[in-house]
Design a protein around this motif. Structure first.
Motif, PDB file in Angstrom:
ATOM      1  N   GLN A 139       0.822  -1.212   0.000  1.00 42.68           N
ATOM      2  CA  GLN A 139       0.000   0.000   0.000  1.00 42.68           C
ATOM      3  C   GLN A 139       0.856   1.262   0.000  1.00 42.68           C
ATOM      4  O   GLN A 139       0.478   2.278  -0.591  1.00 42.68           O
ATOM      5  CB  GLN A 139      -0.935  -0.015   1.207  1.00 42.68           C
ATOM      6  CG  GLN A 139      -2.042  -1.058   1.107  1.00 42.68           C
ATOM      7  CD  GLN A 139      -2.890  -1.128   2.361  1.00 42.68           C
ATOM      8  OE1 GLN A 139      -2.411  -0.882   3.471  1.00 42.68           O
ATOM      9  NE2 GLN A 139      -4.148  -1.486   2.205  1.00 42.68           N
ATOM     10  N   ALA A 140       2.003   1.207   0.659  1.00 39.01           N
ATOM     11  CA  ALA A 140       2.874   2.383   0.738  1.00 39.01           C
ATOM     12  C   ALA A 140       3.737   2.571  -0.506  1.00 39.01           C
ATOM     13  O   ALA A 140       4.275   3.660  -0.723  1.00 39.01           O
ATOM     14  CB  ALA A 140       3.777   2.268   1.967  1.00 39.01           C
ATOM     15  N   MET A 141       3.874   1.532  -1.304  1.00 41.72           N
ATOM     16  CA  MET A 141       4.716   1.616  -2.497  1.00 41.72           C
ATOM     17  C   MET A 141       4.169   2.680  -3.456  1.00 41.72           C
ATOM     18  O   MET A 141       2.991   2.682  -3.785  1.00 41.72           O
ATOM     19  CB  MET A 141       4.760   0.263  -3.204  1.00 41.72           C
ATOM     20  CG  MET A 141       5.577   0.246  -4.488  1.00 41.72           C
ATOM     21  SD  MET A 141       7.341   0.477  -4.254  1.00 41.72           S
ATOM     22  CE  MET A 141       7.794  -1.092  -3.502  1.00 41.72           C
ATOM     23  N   PRO A 142       5.003   3.610  -3.908  1.00 43.86           N
ATOM     24  CA  PRO A 142       4.522   4.623  -4.861  1.00 43.86           C
ATOM     25  C   PRO A 142       4.246   4.003  -6.227  1.00 43.86           C
ATOM     26  O   PRO A 142       4.759   2.930  -6.554  1.00 43.86           O
ATOM     27  CB  PRO A 142       5.705   5.607  -4.933  1.00 43.86           C
ATOM     28  CG  PRO A 142       6.900   4.802  -4.562  1.00 43.86           C
ATOM     29  CD  PRO A 142       6.427   3.793  -3.558  1.00 43.86           C
ATOM     30  N   GLU A 143       3.421   4.673  -7.001  1.00 46.28           N
ATOM     31  CA  GLU A 143       3.152   4.223  -8.369  1.00 46.28           C
ATOM     32  C   GLU A 143       4.466   4.242  -9.150  1.00 46.28           C
ATOM     33  O   GLU A 143       5.086   5.292  -9.324  1.00 46.28           O
ATOM     34  CB  GLU A 143       2.136   5.143  -9.034  1.00 46.28           C
ATOM     35  CG  GLU A 143       0.769   5.166  -8.361  1.00 46.28           C
ATOM     36  CD  GLU A 143      -0.087   3.962  -8.743  1.00 46.28           C
ATOM     37  OE1 GLU A 143       0.274   3.274  -9.713  1.00 46.28           O
ATOM     38  OE2 GLU A 143      -1.102   3.721  -8.066  1.00 46.28           O
ATOM     39  N   THR A 144       4.895   3.068  -9.611  1.00 47.25           N
ATOM     40  CA  THR A 144       6.177   2.939 -10.297  1.00 47.25           C
ATOM     41  C   THR A 144       6.008   1.998 -11.496  1.00 47.25           C
ATOM     42  O   THR A 144       6.309   0.802 -11.402  1.00 47.25           O
ATOM     43  CB  THR A 144       7.266   2.384  -9.358  1.00 47.25           C
ATOM     44  OG1 THR A 144       7.274   3.132  -8.134  1.00 47.25           O
ATOM     45  CG2 THR A 144       8.643   2.451 -10.010  1.00 47.25           C
ATOM     46  N   PRO A 145       5.494   2.485 -12.607  1.00 48.35           N
ATOM     47  CA  PRO A 145       5.250   1.606 -13.761  1.00 48.35           C
ATOM     48  C   PRO A 145       6.539   0.940 -14.243  1.00 48.35           C
ATOM     49  O   PRO A 145       7.561   1.598 -14.431  1.00 48.35           O
ATOM     50  CB  PRO A 145       4.697   2.565 -14.819  1.00 48.35           C
ATOM     51  CG  PRO A 145       4.127   3.710 -14.034  1.00 48.35           C
ATOM     52  CD  PRO A 145       5.039   3.865 -12.857  1.00 48.35           C
ATOM     53  N   ARG A 147       8.179  -2.455 -16.854  1.00 48.40           N
ATOM     54  CA  ARG A 147       7.895  -3.207 -18.079  1.00 48.40           C
ATOM     55  C   ARG A 147       8.188  -4.688 -17.864  1.00 48.40           C
ATOM     56  O   ARG A 147       9.245  -5.061 -17.336  1.00 48.40           O
ATOM     57  CB  ARG A 147       8.752  -2.692 -19.245  1.00 48.40           C
ATOM     58  CG  ARG A 147       8.443  -1.273 -19.661  1.00 48.40           C
ATOM     59  CD  ARG A 147       9.077  -0.959 -21.021  1.00 48.40           C
ATOM     60  NE  ARG A 147      10.505  -1.241 -21.044  1.00 48.40           N
ATOM     61  CZ  ARG A 147      11.440  -0.402 -20.633  1.00 48.40           C
ATOM     62  NH1 ARG A 147      11.096   0.783 -20.130  1.00 48.40           N
ATOM     63  NH2 ARG A 147      12.723  -0.726 -20.694  1.00 48.40           N
ATOM     64  N   ASP A 148       7.231  -5.526 -18.278  1.00 50.05           N
ATOM     65  CA  ASP A 148       7.416  -6.988 -18.270  1.00 50.05           C
ATOM     66  C   ASP A 148       7.774  -7.517 -16.884  1.00 50.05           C
ATOM     67  O   ASP A 148       8.615  -8.417 -16.747  1.00 50.05           O
ATOM     68  CB  ASP A 148       8.501  -7.393 -19.275  1.00 50.05           C
ATOM     69  CG  ASP A 148       8.171  -6.951 -20.695  1.00 50.05           C
ATOM     70  OD1 ASP A 148       6.996  -7.057 -21.073  1.00 50.05           O
ATOM     71  OD2 ASP A 148       9.090  -6.497 -21.396  1.00 50.05           O
ATOM     72  N   THR A 170      -0.166  -9.307  -3.202  1.00 51.68           N
ATOM     73  CA  THR A 170       0.304  -9.405  -4.583  1.00 51.68           C
ATOM     74  C   THR A 170      -0.488  -8.502  -5.527  1.00 51.68           C
ATOM     75  O   THR A 170       0.091  -7.838  -6.392  1.00 51.68           O
ATOM     76  CB  THR A 170       0.229 -10.863  -5.088  1.00 51.68           C
ATOM     77  OG1 THR A 170      -1.085 -11.385  -4.854  1.00 51.68           O
ATOM     78  CG2 THR A 170       1.250 -11.733  -4.396  1.00 51.68           C
ATOM     79  N   THR A 171      -1.812  -8.458  -5.357  1.00 55.82           N
ATOM     80  CA  THR A 171      -2.641  -7.631  -6.236  1.00 55.82           C
ATOM     81  C   THR A 171      -2.274  -6.159  -6.103  1.00 55.82           C
ATOM     82  O   THR A 171      -2.142  -5.439  -7.096  1.00 55.82           O
ATOM     83  CB  THR A 171      -4.133  -7.830  -5.920  1.00 55.82           C
ATOM     84  OG1 THR A 171      -4.454  -9.223  -6.025  1.00 55.82           O
ATOM     85  CG2 THR A 171      -5.005  -7.036  -6.876  1.00 55.82           C
ATOM     86  N   GLU A 172      -2.107  -5.711  -4.865  1.00 56.49           N
ATOM     87  CA  GLU A 172      -1.779  -4.304  -4.597  1.00 56.49           C
ATOM     88  C   GLU A 172      -0.431  -3.932  -5.205  1.00 56.49           C
ATOM     89  O   GLU A 172      -0.287  -2.908  -5.877  1.00 56.49           O
ATOM     90  CB  GLU A 172      -1.755  -4.059  -3.092  1.00 56.49           C
ATOM     91  CG  GLU A 172      -1.543  -2.618  -2.695  1.00 56.49           C
ATOM     92  CD  GLU A 172      -2.841  -1.888  -2.425  1.00 56.49           C
ATOM     93  OE1 GLU A 172      -2.875  -0.666  -2.694  1.00 56.49           O
ATOM     94  OE2 GLU A 172      -3.800  -2.521  -1.958  1.00 56.49           O
ATOM     95  N   LEU A 173       0.581  -4.773  -4.956  1.00 60.37           N
ATOM     96  CA  LEU A 173       1.911  -4.457  -5.467  1.00 60.37           C
ATOM     97  C   LEU A 173       1.935  -4.493  -6.992  1.00 60.37           C
ATOM     98  O   LEU A 173       2.533  -3.619  -7.629  1.00 60.37           O
ATOM     99  CB  LEU A 173       2.949  -5.428  -4.903  1.00 60.37           C
ATOM    100  CG  LEU A 173       4.388  -5.155  -5.339  1.00 60.37           C
ATOM    101  CD1 LEU A 173       4.858  -3.781  -4.853  1.00 60.37           C
ATOM    102  CD2 LEU A 173       5.334  -6.242  -4.824  1.00 60.37           C
ATOM    103  N   ALA A 174       1.293  -5.481  -7.575  1.00 59.47           N
ATOM    104  CA  ALA A 174       1.255  -5.569  -9.035  1.00 59.47           C
ATOM    105  C   ALA A 174       0.600  -4.328  -9.633  1.00 59.47           C
ATOM    106  O   ALA A 174       1.049  -3.806 -10.659  1.00 59.47           O
ATOM    107  CB  ALA A 174       0.506  -6.828  -9.462  1.00 59.47           C
ATOM    108  N   LYS A 176       0.621  -1.281  -8.380  1.00 61.36           N
ATOM    109  CA  LYS A 176       1.532  -0.144  -8.267  1.00 61.36           C
ATOM    110  C   LYS A 176       2.639  -0.204  -9.327  1.00 61.36           C
ATOM    111  O   LYS A 176       3.123   0.830  -9.785  1.00 61.36           O
ATOM    112  CB  LYS A 176       2.164  -0.125  -6.875  1.00 61.36           C
ATOM    113  CG  LYS A 176       1.179   0.102  -5.735  1.00 61.36           C
ATOM    114  CD  LYS A 176       0.606   1.502  -5.768  1.00 61.36           C
ATOM    115  CE  LYS A 176      -0.336   1.764  -4.620  1.00 61.36           C
ATOM    116  NZ  LYS A 176       0.330   1.809  -3.313  1.00 61.36           N
ATOM    117  N   LEU A 177       3.025  -1.423  -9.709  1.00 65.92           N
ATOM    118  CA  LEU A 177       4.136  -1.585 -10.653  1.00 65.92           C
ATOM    119  C   LEU A 177       3.655  -1.785 -12.091  1.00 65.92           C
ATOM    120  O   LEU A 177       4.476  -1.919 -13.001  1.00 65.92           O
ATOM    121  CB  LEU A 177       4.995  -2.786 -10.247  1.00 65.92           C
ATOM    122  CG  LEU A 177       5.604  -2.761  -8.841  1.00 65.92           C
ATOM    123  CD1 LEU A 177       6.433  -4.013  -8.598  1.00 65.92           C
ATOM    124  CD2 LEU A 177       6.454  -1.505  -8.643  1.00 65.92           C
TER     125      LEU A 177
END
Length: 329
Positions: A139-145, A147-148, A170-174, A176-177
């Motif tokens: 939840q704390a992880m910033p939006e960080t797009p 690739r792959d 896993t859903t939350e982290l995925a 954010k990335l």
């Protein structure tokens, strides 16, 4: 704090050998006025290379001394001590402002974001554990797009109740990335050993399990014996819990109850778990533990002593306790 004083260790009185006045002027501009090295070079009429050399020489001779006055310096010292004692590639220690277990999980989880971000790269597979701390981390992880990138759970992800999703990260982290999110199609603890064996043989579960085995980065937490999330959500009933505690369990790691040497104890509950076994988990190159709290010290200590993780993010109080316990071994 920076102090600039007369040099006490001149190697030569020749100003050509040691242009102290010029060095002091450069140091004053750099440390006090906050000028860049190039700005200083232009102002004093020398090239940037000489500015760099004179700044370094001023430090070496004691003309410039730097002290850091912050309560955060203890965190750095503790982190260095943890890294050295447990041979860790990563050690981060954060301040702990609370005794509340869930609040502490949030603080430690948030503190892990920056060091984890430094290790992310496009095209990687990230294996992720389960529980309150890792949910807080995601939840704390910033939006960080990225690739792959894929995020895959290291233990079962199916449950009977939607409320359990509060601990699934896993859903939350995925999200954010902007990563692909995979699911291990089975519960963390099955009702029977036979049921676990049947599920584990399914091709879909085997496919995801192999993806988890091939993770380049694993991010996990550990549960104290009485506070593990797996216990809080009743995956293990009272009778099983009493039995596993009597068998010597000190905590829960990757869904498995572990003993004082971080071994998976020989108990029927552990034979019903769907998740990476520690002996397989240790083959993943980067393995970061995010955890803190008094009731987790025993399990954390055992895991660190056995070398099951390569990195640790924790809080001050837990760090001190781990080092004190290590010193007493």
């Amino acid at each position: 704090m920076v102090s600039i004083s007369n040099s006490d260790t001149r190697e030569s009185s020749d100003p050509q050998d040691w242009p102290e006045q010029l060095a002091v002027r450069i140091a004053w501009c750099y440390y006090v006025l906050g000028m860049t090295q190039q700005e200083i070079a232009t102002r004093v009429g020398v090239n940037r290379t000489r500015v760099i050399r004179l700044l370094a020489e001023a430090r070496r001779r004691g003309v410039v001394s730097i002290s850091i006055n912050s309560k955060l310096t203890e965190n750095v010292e503790l982190a260095e001590a943890l890294a050295e004692r447990f041979k860790l590639d990563l050690a981060e220690v954060t301040l702990a402002y609370t005794e509340d277990e869930d609040d502490l999980s949030g603080l430690v989880g948030a503190a892990a974001c920056e060091p984890v971000l430094r290790r992310l790269k496009n095209g990687m597979t990230i294996g992720l554990g389960w529980g309150v701390t890792l949910k807080a981390f995601a939840q704390a992880m910033p939006e960080t797009p990225m690739r792959d990138v894929s995020v895959v759970p290291l233990l079962g992800s199916l449950t009977r109740r939607s409320s359990i999703a509060a601990f699934e990260a896993t859903t939350e982290l995925a999200g954010k990335l902007r990563a692909e999110c995979l699911y291990l199609p089975g519960p963390i603890v099955c009702d029977t050993e036979e049921g676990r064996d049947i599920l584990f043989k399914q091709p879909l579960l085997q496919e995801i399990y192999k993806r988890a085995l091939n993770s380049e980065l694993a991010i996990v937490s550990v549960g104290g014996l009485n506070s593990a999330t797996i216990r809080r959500v009743d995956f293990v009933n009272d009778a099983d819990f009493a039995s596993v505690r009597a068998a010597g369990a000190i905590g829960n790691f990757l869904g498995y109850y572990i003993g004082s040497e971080a071994e998976v104890i020989d108990h029927p509950v552990n034979r019903r778990v769907i998740g990476l076994h520690p002996r397989e988990f240790i083959k993943i190159r980067q393995r970061i533990m995010i955890s803190g709290g008094e009731n987790k010290v025993a399990a954390l200590s055992a895991i660190l002593e056995r070398g099951l993780v390569t990195g640790l993010v924790t809080d001050q109080k837990t760090a001190r306790a781990l080092l004190e316990q290590a010193a007493g071994r």
